[in-house]
Design a protein around this motif. Sequence first.
Motif, PDB file in Angstrom:
ATOM      1  N   LYS A  19       0.751  -1.274   0.077  1.00 34.48           N
ATOM      2  CA  LYS A  19       0.100  -0.019   0.049  1.00 34.48           C
ATOM      3  C   LYS A  19       0.782   1.142   0.030  1.00 34.48           C
ATOM      4  O   LYS A  19       0.649   2.371  -0.467  1.00 34.48           O
ATOM      5  CB  LYS A  19      -1.134   0.138   1.120  1.00 34.48           C
ATOM      6  CG  LYS A  19      -1.924   1.112   1.134  1.00 34.48           C
ATOM      7  CD  LYS A  19      -3.073   0.759   2.334  1.00 34.48           C
ATOM      8  CE  LYS A  19      -3.774   2.100   2.046  1.00 34.48           C
ATOM      9  NZ  LYS A  19      -5.349   1.541   2.691  1.00 34.48           N
ATOM     10  N   ASP A  20       2.214   1.125   0.670  1.00 34.83           N
ATOM     11  CA  ASP A  20       3.123   2.199   0.777  1.00 34.83           C
ATOM     12  C   ASP A  20       3.750   2.511  -0.738  1.00 34.83           C
ATOM     13  O   ASP A  20       4.318   3.479  -0.747  1.00 34.83           O
ATOM     14  CB  ASP A  20       3.879   2.187   1.754  1.00 34.83           C
ATOM     15  CG  ASP A  20       3.435   2.326   3.047  1.00 34.83           C
ATOM     16  OD1 ASP A  20       1.985   2.908   3.261  1.00 34.83           O
ATOM     17  OD2 ASP A  20       3.334   1.523   4.142  1.00 34.83           O
ATOM     18  N   ASP A  21       3.701   1.457  -1.340  1.00 27.96           N
ATOM     19  CA  ASP A  21       4.695   1.561  -2.792  1.00 27.96           C
ATOM     20  C   ASP A  21       4.072   0.557  -3.699  1.00 27.96           C
ATOM     21  O   ASP A  21       4.256  -0.824  -3.677  1.00 27.96           O
ATOM     22  CB  ASP A  21       6.002   1.064  -2.389  1.00 27.96           C
ATOM     23  CG  ASP A  21       7.058   1.049  -3.629  1.00 27.96           C
ATOM     24  OD1 ASP A  21       6.780   1.695  -4.631  1.00 27.96           O
ATOM     25  OD2 ASP A  21       7.935   0.654  -3.412  1.00 27.96           O
ATOM     26  N   CYS A  22       3.295   0.716  -4.740  1.00 29.34           N
ATOM     27  CA  CYS A  22       2.266   0.000  -5.362  1.00 29.34           C
ATOM     28  C   CYS A  22       2.484   0.448  -6.900  1.00 29.34           C
ATOM     29  O   CYS A  22       2.218   1.394  -7.277  1.00 29.34           O
ATOM     30  CB  CYS A  22       0.709   0.150  -5.032  1.00 29.34           C
ATOM     31  SG  CYS A  22      -0.319  -0.971  -6.016  1.00 29.34           S
ATOM     32  N   VAL A  33       0.952   3.707  -8.911  1.00 28.91           N
ATOM     33  CA  VAL A  33      -0.467   4.076  -8.382  1.00 28.91           C
ATOM     34  C   VAL A  33      -0.417   4.235  -6.930  1.00 28.91           C
ATOM     35  O   VAL A  33      -1.689   4.470  -6.225  1.00 28.91           O
ATOM     36  CB  VAL A  33      -1.493   3.158  -8.964  1.00 28.91           C
ATOM     37  CG1 VAL A  33      -1.430   3.255 -10.458  1.00 28.91           C
ATOM     38  CG2 VAL A  33      -1.333   1.865  -8.524  1.00 28.91           C
ATOM     39  N   THR A  34       0.472   4.463  -6.164  1.00 27.51           N
ATOM     40  CA  THR A  34       0.602   4.437  -4.816  1.00 27.51           C
ATOM     41  C   THR A  34      -0.353   5.526  -4.367  1.00 27.51           C
ATOM     42  O   THR A  34      -1.237   5.290  -3.362  1.00 27.51           O
ATOM     43  CB  THR A  34       2.135   4.686  -4.305  1.00 27.51           C
ATOM     44  OG1 THR A  34       2.891   3.600  -4.708  1.00 27.51           O
ATOM     45  CG2 THR A  34       2.054   4.594  -2.502  1.00 27.51           C
ATOM     46  N   THR A  35      -0.240   6.721  -4.878  1.00 26.03           N
ATOM     47  CA  THR A  35      -0.997   8.180  -4.403  1.00 26.03           C
ATOM     48  C   THR A  35      -2.215   7.881  -4.848  1.00 26.03           C
ATOM     49  O   THR A  35      -3.330   8.694  -4.257  1.00 26.03           O
ATOM     50  CB  THR A  35      -0.378   9.070  -4.995  1.00 26.03           C
ATOM     51  OG1 THR A  35      -0.543   9.174  -6.496  1.00 26.03           O
ATOM     52  CG2 THR A  35       1.050   9.390  -4.331  1.00 26.03           C
ATOM     53  N   TYR A  36      -2.853   6.963  -5.688  1.00 28.58           N
ATOM     54  CA  TYR A  36      -4.170   7.025  -6.174  1.00 28.58           C
ATOM     55  C   TYR A  36      -5.076   5.687  -5.268  1.00 28.58           C
ATOM     56  O   TYR A  36      -6.133   5.755  -5.583  1.00 28.58           O
ATOM     57  CB  TYR A  36      -4.078   6.376  -7.758  1.00 28.58           C
ATOM     58  CG  TYR A  36      -5.394   6.406  -8.314  1.00 28.58           C
ATOM     59  CD1 TYR A  36      -6.329   7.590  -8.429  1.00 28.58           C
ATOM     60  CD2 TYR A  36      -5.990   5.255  -8.625  1.00 28.58           C
ATOM     61  CE1 TYR A  36      -7.609   7.433  -8.936  1.00 28.58           C
ATOM     62  CE2 TYR A  36      -7.342   5.048  -9.379  1.00 28.58           C
ATOM     63  CZ  TYR A  36      -7.881   6.228  -9.369  1.00 28.58           C
ATOM     64  OH  TYR A  36      -9.144   6.173  -9.907  1.00 28.58           O
ATOM     65  N   LEU A  37      -4.096   4.973  -4.564  1.00 33.68           N
ATOM     66  CA  LEU A  37      -4.886   3.654  -4.019  1.00 33.68           C
ATOM     67  C   LEU A  37      -6.288   4.256  -3.264  1.00 33.68           C
ATOM     68  O   LEU A  37      -7.187   3.468  -3.359  1.00 33.68           O
ATOM     69  CB  LEU A  37      -3.751   3.019  -3.076  1.00 33.68           C
ATOM     70  CG  LEU A  37      -3.019   2.273  -3.745  1.00 33.68           C
ATOM     71  CD1 LEU A  37      -1.997   1.442  -2.725  1.00 33.68           C
ATOM     72  CD2 LEU A  37      -3.408   1.137  -4.669  1.00 33.68           C
ATOM     73  N   ASP A  38      -6.105   5.188  -2.518  1.00 37.09           N
ATOM     74  CA  ASP A  38      -7.137   5.702  -1.593  1.00 37.09           C
ATOM     75  C   ASP A  38      -8.198   6.215  -2.433  1.00 37.09           C
ATOM     76  O   ASP A  38      -9.409   6.306  -2.025  1.00 37.09           O
ATOM     77  CB  ASP A  38      -6.531   6.732  -0.598  1.00 37.09           C
ATOM     78  CG  ASP A  38      -5.779   5.955   0.386  1.00 37.09           C
ATOM     79  OD1 ASP A  38      -6.035   4.707   0.730  1.00 37.09           O
ATOM     80  OD2 ASP A  38      -5.005   6.812   1.095  1.00 37.09           O
TER      81      ASP A  38
END
Length: 134
Positions: A19-22, A33-38
């Motif tokens: 979740k911290d590095d995706c 897409v790390t910043t887009y997960l939420d």
Amino acid sequence: MPTLTKLFSMQEASLHNSKDDCWVVIDGKVYDVTTYLDEHPGGDDVILATTGKDATDDFEDAGHSNDARELMKSFCVGELDMSSPAIPELKISDKKQQTDVAQKLLNLTKQYWAVSVAIVGISVVAGFLFMRKK
């Protein structure tokens, strides 16, 4: 001046699987897409489940809109290096190692055979002694 495209192996892209590095791979492109997960409408677990493999089919099966495809472009960090193997090559073992494994397996089965025979023998003796007391 043309921009240089960074190439990533599938193995390298698959290391970014939290979740911290995706990172995901879709249509030969690598996306961070790390910043887009939420913000993902389907939840972060849907994206996290596609890391470590080519997620093109999963992406297409979900029926993403043109807006989603346009948004993807902002997350692109490079392309998949098609010259590197998707799966690391396996080391082929030598015959000596195979015979060692076979010998260990044979020894293990002999041990279990002895335990089984001992249990049956004890059961027979216990049953005989029990019947004799009646």
